[in-house]
Design a protein around this motif. Structure first.
Motif, PDB file in Angstrom:
ATOM      1  N   MET A  82       0.841  -1.198   0.000  1.00 16.98           N
ATOM      2  CA  MET A  82       0.000   0.000   0.000  1.00 16.98           C
ATOM      3  C   MET A  82       0.879   1.251   0.000  1.00 16.98           C
ATOM      4  O   MET A  82       2.081   1.174   0.240  1.00 16.98           O
ATOM      5  CB  MET A  82      -0.943  -0.002   1.200  1.00 16.98           C
ATOM      6  N   ILE A  83       0.260   2.380  -0.277  1.00 14.59           N
ATOM      7  CA  ILE A  83       1.007   3.628  -0.390  1.00 14.59           C
ATOM      8  C   ILE A  83       0.551   4.614   0.693  1.00 14.59           C
ATOM      9  O   ILE A  83      -0.526   5.205   0.586  1.00 14.59           O
ATOM     10  CB  ILE A  83       0.805   4.265  -1.787  1.00 14.59           C
ATOM     11  N   PRO A  84       1.356   4.770   1.751  1.00 12.52           N
ATOM     12  CA  PRO A  84       1.001   5.753   2.776  1.00 12.52           C
ATOM     13  C   PRO A  84       1.237   7.174   2.281  1.00 12.52           C
ATOM     14  O   PRO A  84       2.166   7.417   1.514  1.00 12.52           O
ATOM     15  CB  PRO A  84       1.933   5.409   3.942  1.00 12.52           C
ATOM     16  N   VAL A  85       0.375   8.073   2.688  1.00 13.44           N
ATOM     17  CA  VAL A  85       0.519   9.490   2.349  1.00 13.44           C
ATOM     18  C   VAL A  85       0.998  10.185   3.615  1.00 13.44           C
ATOM     19  O   VAL A  85       0.243  10.341   4.573  1.00 13.44           O
ATOM     20  CB  VAL A  85      -0.817  10.103   1.870  1.00 13.44           C
ATOM     21  N   PHE A  92      -3.600  11.804  12.053  1.00 14.44           N
ATOM     22  CA  PHE A  92      -4.022  10.804  11.078  1.00 14.44           C
ATOM     23  C   PHE A  92      -3.100  10.762   9.858  1.00 14.44           C
ATOM     24  O   PHE A  92      -2.446  11.731   9.539  1.00 14.44           O
ATOM     25  CB  PHE A  92      -5.448  11.105  10.599  1.00 14.44           C
ATOM     26  N   MET A  93      -3.121   9.597   9.196  1.00 12.91           N
ATOM     27  CA  MET A  93      -2.387   9.405   7.960  1.00 12.91           C
ATOM     28  C   MET A  93      -3.330   8.723   6.972  1.00 12.91           C
ATOM     29  O   MET A  93      -4.123   7.860   7.364  1.00 12.91           O
ATOM     30  CB  MET A  93      -1.159   8.526   8.212  1.00 12.91           C
ATOM     31  N   LEU A  94      -3.234   9.106   5.711  1.00 14.47           N
ATOM     32  CA  LEU A  94      -4.011   8.456   4.665  1.00 14.47           C
ATOM     33  C   LEU A  94      -3.187   7.330   4.055  1.00 14.47           C
ATOM     34  O   LEU A  94      -1.963   7.399   4.019  1.00 14.47           O
ATOM     35  CB  LEU A  94      -4.397   9.447   3.570  1.00 14.47           C
ATOM     36  N   VAL A  95      -3.886   6.320   3.569  1.00 16.28           N
ATOM     37  CA  VAL A  95      -3.226   5.186   2.932  1.00 16.28           C
ATOM     38  C   VAL A  95      -3.994   4.839   1.662  1.00 16.28           C
ATOM     39  O   VAL A  95      -5.210   4.632   1.704  1.00 16.28           O
ATOM     40  CB  VAL A  95      -3.168   3.962   3.869  1.00 16.28           C
ATOM     41  N   ASP A  96      -3.278   4.772   0.543  1.00 22.33           N
ATOM     42  CA  ASP A  96      -3.865   4.383  -0.740  1.00 22.33           C
ATOM     43  C   ASP A  96      -3.876   2.854  -0.799  1.00 22.33           C
ATOM     44  O   ASP A  96      -2.823   2.213  -0.797  1.00 22.33           O
ATOM     45  CB  ASP A  96      -3.032   4.967  -1.877  1.00 22.33           C
ATOM     46  N   THR A  97      -5.071   2.283  -0.858  1.00 26.64           N
ATOM     47  CA  THR A  97      -5.209   0.822  -0.879  1.00 26.64           C
ATOM     48  C   THR A  97      -5.289   0.253  -2.292  1.00 26.64           C
ATOM     49  O   THR A  97      -5.337  -0.968  -2.454  1.00 26.64           O
ATOM     50  CB  THR A  97      -6.484   0.390  -0.118  1.00 26.64           C
ATOM     51  N   SER A  98      -5.286   1.115  -3.309  1.00 30.71           N
ATOM     52  CA  SER A  98      -5.501   0.633  -4.682  1.00 30.71           C
ATOM     53  C   SER A  98      -4.500  -0.438  -5.134  1.00 30.71           C
ATOM     54  O   SER A  98      -4.897  -1.351  -5.874  1.00 30.71           O
ATOM     55  CB  SER A  98      -5.548   1.788  -5.677  1.00 30.71           C
ATOM     56  N   PRO A  99      -3.230  -0.407  -4.715  1.00 33.35           N
ATOM     57  CA  PRO A  99      -2.318  -1.469  -5.167  1.00 33.35           C
ATOM     58  C   PRO A  99      -2.713  -2.870  -4.692  1.00 33.35           C
ATOM     59  O   PRO A  99      -2.234  -3.863  -5.241  1.00 33.35           O
ATOM     60  CB  PRO A  99      -0.966  -1.068  -4.563  1.00 33.35           C
TER      61      PRO A  99
END
Length: 173
Positions: A82-85, A92-99
């Motif tokens: 995954m790709i953390p932002v 808080f932190m956002l995480v891109d789950t698309s991968p």
């Protein structure tokens, strides 16, 4: 049913005898600051001022702790693809789950992907995360479809447990 509204954004509806009491409470609390609370806050600021230039100072400790927690979570998410932002600050932190390639279309919930994703992570893995789409209006909700939000303001034990759970997550085939 009686309605009561003050300019300080209190709106309530209910029986007259309860609304009358609410009016009394509201008028008193608007102009009241509890003395014990003022004493406690003043004491906390005095203590912080006395240690402000040490590592024990809360305002030095908190950002360092949050950064450390975010780093641990980011490494865990990155390790499974995954790709953390990385946040500039905050809890808080956002995480891109698309991968991960997860697909929740079979759920047929009518909800956005991120809502189904966080429900699944909570139900199946006991990993509590927050959907991002709920913070958007309908027209822009798609912008956050594959992102989840994680809280970095947690105890070491909770962060370590979360990292352990994250390491078990797998990409869809």
């Amino acid at each position: 049913k009686q309605w009561y509204q003050r300019r300080v954004a209190i709106t309530a509806g209910g029986p007259q005898h309860l609304i009358t009491q609410l009016q009394h409470v509201s008028s008193c609390t608007t102009f009241t600051a509890p003395t014990p609370l003022q004493e406690a806050v003043a004491g906390g600021f005095n203590h912080e001022r006395s240690i402000a230039h040490t590592e024990d100072a809360y305002f030095k400790w908190l950002p360092a702790k949050l950064e450390d927690n975010c780093r641990k979570l980011a490494e865990a998410f990155r390790s499974v693809g995954m790709i953390p932002v990385w946040p500039d600050g905050g809890y808080f932190m956002l995480v891109d789950t698309s991968p991960m390639g997860w697909d929740f279309t079979e759920v047929k919930s009518g909800r956005y992907y991120d809502v189904d994703c966080v429900k699944w992570l909570t139900r199946e893995f006991k990993l509590a995360t927050i959907p991002i789409s709920v913070f958007y209006g309908e027209a822009n909700r798609h912008l956050s479809a594959k992102y989840i939000r994680v809280c970095c303001a947690k105890s070491d034990e909770t962060i370590d447990k979360a990292c352990s759970i994250i390491s078990q997550l797998k990409k869809s085939k």
